[in-house]
Design a protein around this motif. Structure first.
Motif, PDB file in Angstrom:
ATOM      1  N   GLY A 124      -2.088   8.387  14.633  1.00 52.31           N
ATOM      2  CA  GLY A 124      -2.957   7.222  14.628  1.00 52.31           C
ATOM      3  C   GLY A 124      -4.161   7.457  15.499  1.00 52.31           C
ATOM      4  O   GLY A 124      -4.377   8.548  16.006  1.00 52.31           O
ATOM      5  N   GLN A 125      -4.973   6.443  15.649  1.00 57.46           N
ATOM      6  CA  GLN A 125      -6.145   6.580  16.487  1.00 57.46           C
ATOM      7  C   GLN A 125      -5.763   6.468  17.957  1.00 57.46           C
ATOM      8  O   GLN A 125      -5.055   5.542  18.346  1.00 57.46           O
ATOM      9  CB  GLN A 125      -7.174   5.504  16.130  1.00 57.46           C
ATOM     10  N   PRO A 126      -6.222   7.392  18.800  1.00 58.79           N
ATOM     11  CA  PRO A 126      -5.890   7.338  20.217  1.00 58.79           C
ATOM     12  C   PRO A 126      -6.836   6.405  20.958  1.00 58.79           C
ATOM     13  O   PRO A 126      -7.754   5.833  20.368  1.00 58.79           O
ATOM     14  CB  PRO A 126      -6.091   8.782  20.666  1.00 58.79           C
ATOM     15  N   TRP A 127      -6.615   6.265  22.245  1.00 61.04           N
ATOM     16  CA  TRP A 127      -7.538   5.533  23.086  1.00 61.04           C
ATOM     17  C   TRP A 127      -8.653   6.489  23.497  1.00 61.04           C
ATOM     18  O   TRP A 127      -8.461   7.372  24.316  1.00 61.04           O
ATOM     19  CB  TRP A 127      -6.821   4.978  24.313  1.00 61.04           C
ATOM     20  N   VAL A 128      -9.825   6.294  22.901  1.00 62.47           N
ATOM     21  CA  VAL A 128     -10.962   7.163  23.180  1.00 62.47           C
ATOM     22  C   VAL A 128     -11.652   6.668  24.447  1.00 62.47           C
ATOM     23  O   VAL A 128     -12.217   5.572  24.468  1.00 62.47           O
ATOM     24  CB  VAL A 128     -11.952   7.189  21.995  1.00 62.47           C
ATOM     25  N   VAL A 129     -11.604   7.479  25.492  1.00 58.86           N
ATOM     26  CA  VAL A 129     -12.222   7.116  26.760  1.00 58.86           C
ATOM     27  C   VAL A 129     -13.727   7.346  26.708  1.00 58.86           C
ATOM     28  O   VAL A 129     -14.508   6.553  27.226  1.00 58.86           O
ATOM     29  CB  VAL A 129     -11.594   7.933  27.913  1.00 58.86           C
ATOM     30  N   GLY A 137      -2.686   8.767   2.172  1.00 53.12           N
ATOM     31  CA  GLY A 137      -4.099   9.104   2.051  1.00 53.12           C
ATOM     32  C   GLY A 137      -4.974   8.250   2.940  1.00 53.12           C
ATOM     33  O   GLY A 137      -4.576   7.179   3.406  1.00 53.12           O
ATOM     34  N   SER A 138      -6.193   8.721   3.158  1.00 54.84           N
ATOM     35  CA  SER A 138      -7.129   7.990   4.014  1.00 54.84           C
ATOM     36  C   SER A 138      -7.489   6.635   3.423  1.00 54.84           C
ATOM     37  O   SER A 138      -7.725   5.674   4.156  1.00 54.84           O
ATOM     38  CB  SER A 138      -8.396   8.825   4.240  1.00 54.84           C
ATOM     39  N   ALA A 139      -7.529   6.539   2.080  1.00 55.63           N
ATOM     40  CA  ALA A 139      -7.857   5.261   1.446  1.00 55.63           C
ATOM     41  C   ALA A 139      -6.775   4.227   1.757  1.00 55.63           C
ATOM     42  O   ALA A 139      -7.072   3.063   2.054  1.00 55.63           O
ATOM     43  CB  ALA A 139      -7.997   5.440  -0.058  1.00 55.63           C
ATOM     44  N   GLN A 140      -5.504   4.647   1.692  1.00 58.81           N
ATOM     45  CA  GLN A 140      -4.402   3.739   2.028  1.00 58.81           C
ATOM     46  C   GLN A 140      -4.485   3.292   3.487  1.00 58.81           C
ATOM     47  O   GLN A 140      -4.356   2.105   3.800  1.00 58.81           O
ATOM     48  CB  GLN A 140      -3.064   4.439   1.808  1.00 58.81           C
ATOM     49  N   LEU A 141      -4.712   4.252   4.387  1.00 58.43           N
ATOM     50  CA  LEU A 141      -4.749   3.950   5.814  1.00 58.43           C
ATOM     51  C   LEU A 141      -5.921   3.044   6.158  1.00 58.43           C
ATOM     52  O   LEU A 141      -5.793   2.110   6.955  1.00 58.43           O
ATOM     53  CB  LEU A 141      -4.819   5.241   6.622  1.00 58.43           C
ATOM     54  N   ASN A 142      -7.082   3.314   5.548  1.00 67.20           N
ATOM     55  CA  ASN A 142      -8.260   2.478   5.825  1.00 67.20           C
ATOM     56  C   ASN A 142      -8.069   1.063   5.302  1.00 67.20           C
ATOM     57  O   ASN A 142      -8.454   0.089   5.965  1.00 67.20           O
ATOM     58  CB  ASN A 142      -9.502   3.108   5.195  1.00 67.20           C
ATOM     59  N   ALA A 143      -7.477   0.932   4.121  1.00 68.46           N
ATOM     60  CA  ALA A 143      -7.235  -0.400   3.560  1.00 68.46           C
ATOM     61  C   ALA A 143      -6.263  -1.181   4.435  1.00 68.46           C
ATOM     62  O   ALA A 143      -6.465  -2.371   4.705  1.00 68.46           O
ATOM     63  CB  ALA A 143      -6.693  -0.277   2.136  1.00 68.46           C
ATOM     64  N   PHE A 144      -5.214  -0.509   4.910  1.00 72.79           N
ATOM     65  CA  PHE A 144      -4.249  -1.191   5.767  1.00 72.79           C
ATOM     66  C   PHE A 144      -4.865  -1.559   7.110  1.00 72.79           C
ATOM     67  O   PHE A 144      -4.595  -2.627   7.660  1.00 72.79           O
ATOM     68  CB  PHE A 144      -3.023  -0.307   5.992  1.00 72.79           C
ATOM     69  N   SER A 145      -5.712  -0.664   7.637  1.00 73.42           N
ATOM     70  CA  SER A 145      -6.369  -0.946   8.915  1.00 73.42           C
ATOM     71  C   SER A 145      -7.232  -2.199   8.821  1.00 73.42           C
ATOM     72  O   SER A 145      -7.258  -3.023   9.744  1.00 73.42           O
ATOM     73  CB  SER A 145      -7.224   0.257   9.337  1.00 73.42           C
ATOM     74  N   GLU A 146      -7.931  -2.373   7.697  1.00 77.54           N
ATOM     75  CA  GLU A 146      -8.755  -3.566   7.495  1.00 77.54           C
ATOM     76  C   GLU A 146      -7.885  -4.823   7.422  1.00 77.54           C
ATOM     77  O   GLU A 146      -8.226  -5.868   8.001  1.00 77.54           O
ATOM     78  CB  GLU A 146      -9.581  -3.415   6.224  1.00 77.54           C
ATOM     79  N   GLN A 147      -6.762  -4.724   6.706  1.00 80.57           N
ATOM     80  CA  GLN A 147      -5.858  -5.872   6.603  1.00 80.57           C
ATOM     81  C   GLN A 147      -5.279  -6.237   7.976  1.00 80.57           C
ATOM     82  O   GLN A 147      -5.226  -7.409   8.357  1.00 80.57           O
ATOM     83  CB  GLN A 147      -4.721  -5.538   5.642  1.00 80.57           C
ATOM     84  N   LEU A 161       0.811  -1.219   0.000  1.00 81.78           N
ATOM     85  CA  LEU A 161       0.000   0.000   0.000  1.00 81.78           C
ATOM     86  C   LEU A 161       0.844   1.269   0.000  1.00 81.78           C
ATOM     87  O   LEU A 161       0.301   2.375  -0.040  1.00 81.78           O
ATOM     88  CB  LEU A 161      -0.933  -0.001   1.218  1.00 81.78           C
ATOM     89  N   GLY A 162       2.153   1.107   0.070  1.00 78.85           N
ATOM     90  CA  GLY A 162       3.037   2.263  -0.006  1.00 78.85           C
ATOM     91  C   GLY A 162       3.158   3.068   1.264  1.00 78.85           C
ATOM     92  O   GLY A 162       3.654   4.201   1.235  1.00 78.85           O
ATOM     93  N   LEU A 163       2.760   2.485   2.387  1.00 79.63           N
ATOM     94  CA  LEU A 163       2.815   3.233   3.638  1.00 79.63           C
ATOM     95  C   LEU A 163       4.239   3.425   4.138  1.00 79.63           C
ATOM     96  O   LEU A 163       4.495   4.287   4.987  1.00 79.63           O
ATOM     97  CB  LEU A 163       1.980   2.526   4.711  1.00 79.63           C
ATOM     98  N   ASP A 164       5.154   2.633   3.621  1.00 78.96           N
ATOM     99  CA  ASP A 164       6.546   2.762   4.052  1.00 78.96           C
ATOM    100  C   ASP A 164       7.265   3.908   3.349  1.00 78.96           C
ATOM    101  O   ASP A 164       8.390   4.257   3.720  1.00 78.96           O
ATOM    102  CB  ASP A 164       7.297   1.462   3.810  1.00 78.96           C
ATOM    103  N   THR A 165       6.619   4.506   2.332  1.00 83.11           N
ATOM    104  CA  THR A 165       7.264   5.594   1.590  1.00 83.11           C
ATOM    105  C   THR A 165       6.463   6.894   1.600  1.00 83.11           C
ATOM    106  O   THR A 165       7.048   7.957   1.384  1.00 83.11           O
ATOM    107  CB  THR A 165       7.489   5.179   0.124  1.00 83.11           C
ATOM    108  N   CYS A 166       5.157   6.828   1.856  1.00 82.72           N
ATOM    109  CA  CYS A 166       4.336   8.050   1.728  1.00 82.72           C
ATOM    110  C   CYS A 166       4.467   8.980   2.928  1.00 82.72           C
ATOM    111  O   CYS A 166       4.207  10.182   2.832  1.00 82.72           O
ATOM    112  CB  CYS A 166       2.870   7.687   1.494  1.00 82.72           C
ATOM    113  N   GLY A 167       4.852   8.454   4.093  1.00 80.95           N
ATOM    114  CA  GLY A 167       5.033   9.299   5.269  1.00 80.95           C
ATOM    115  C   GLY A 167       3.768  10.044   5.661  1.00 80.95           C
ATOM    116  O   GLY A 167       2.678   9.472   5.712  1.00 80.95           O
TER     117      GLY A 167
END
Length: 311
Positions: free
Chosen positions: A228-233, A56-66, A46-52
């Motif tokens: 990233g997503q924090p711990w939402v109390v 994009g949100s699409a990349q992050l959401n796809a990786f989160s699902e995986q 997904l290119g997360l190792d190079t995009c820094g």
């Protein structure tokens, strides 16, 4: 009795529990390696190792699902300290009493107190080393996921850092005390496991949210500037008039506009109380401190109990 003569009978008596625990941990490490390779492959594809910061949100959401698909099983690691306490700590004295072998073991050249402390040091030390090593593997496994979810997030937090080792020592000492008092192996194991479930949820739901004052923010549930997503109390919705809506009221609003594609949520604000991931090690230190302190207290209580009721 010399130190080597204490080591050998301790190993002979408890080798099954130790070897079984080591086998379970090695199997879990194998799962971490297998799923970690899959997660890292997705991270790279997904290119997360190079995009820094430009990811994009699409990349992050796809990786989160995986990551969720490959890592869903890790939520059960929270049970690991309780299981180790049940199968290593609880039988240590309970089995001696149940079989009557304590009469022989405690009439040797070594005193019961010294024998118990030696066993606690050897078995507790073995569990400490094993769980710290396992947490190191888990830290490696979780590193790519930390892009989309902070290390302070529940479930992952309980296998990372020093929490797992501290919790295992707590359950081991708790099982030791339960075995000394109850003198029945199965009953001591049950009490140890049940007590850990209660302590785990009490810590997660009641204690840890008060380790530090949560940050209040009016924002979406993503990021909040902490990588990233924090711990939402806690989170809630506020309408245009500034009135806080209950969950039922908010669900009713969403259901009412479910088919309305022109509806905008601009009139509503999401407020959140959250703990940023930067507090991970501070929280780990606080959790480890009270867990290890109670573990030491349980060992001292066991020594006192044995002196009060030696037979």
């Amino acid at each position: 009795m010399s130190r080597p003569r204490i080591l050998w009978p301790t190993w002979r008596l408890h080798r099954t529990a130790l070897l079984t625990s080591a086998g379970v941990l090695l199997a879990l490490v194998g799962l971490l390696v297998y799923t970690g390779i899959k997660i890292r492959a997705s991270y790279h594809q997904l290119g997360l190792d190079t995009c820094g910061s430009a990811c994009g949100s699409a990349q992050l959401n796809a990786f989160s699902e995986q990551a969720q698909r490959w890592g869903l099983w890790t939520q059960f690691l929270a049970l690991l300290p309780g299981l180790l306490g049940m199968f290593v700590g609880a039988p240590m004295l309970a089995r001696e009493y149940e079989s009557g072998t304590f009469r022989f073991a405690w009439t040797q050249a070594v005193t019961p107190r010294r024998l118990l402390l030696a066993k606690v040091a050897l078995l507790g030390g073995a569990l400490l080393v094993a769980t710290l090593a396992f947490s190191a593997f888990f830290h490696w496994w979780y590193t790519p996921i930390a892009v989309v979810k902070d290390r302070l997030a529940p479930w992952a937090y309980h296998a990372d850092g020093v929490y797992l080792a501290a919790a295992t020592l707590f359950c081991f000492a708790l099982g030791l005390l339960a075995g000394a008092v109850l003198r029945r192996t199965v009953l001591a194991m049950f009490v140890t496991g049940a007590a850990w479930v209660v302590v785990f949820f009490t810590d997660w739901q009641l204690l840890r949210p008060h380790f530090a004052t949560p940050v209040l923010s009016a924002a979406a549930t993503n990021g909040l500037g902490h990588g990233g997503q924090p711990w939402v109390v806690d989170s809630w919705q506020v309408d245009a008039a500034g009135r806080r809506l209950s969950d039922a009221e908010w669900n009713a609003v969403v259901a009412l506009h479910a088919q309305d594609r022109t509806w905008s949520r601009a009139d509503y604000t999401t407020w959140m109380l959250y703990e940023p991931g930067s507090r991970f090690w501070a929280f780990q230190t606080l959790d480890a401190a009270w867990l290890v302190t109670l573990a030491a207290a349980f060992v001292l209580a066991t020594l006192w109990w044995l002196r009060r009721r030696p037979t």
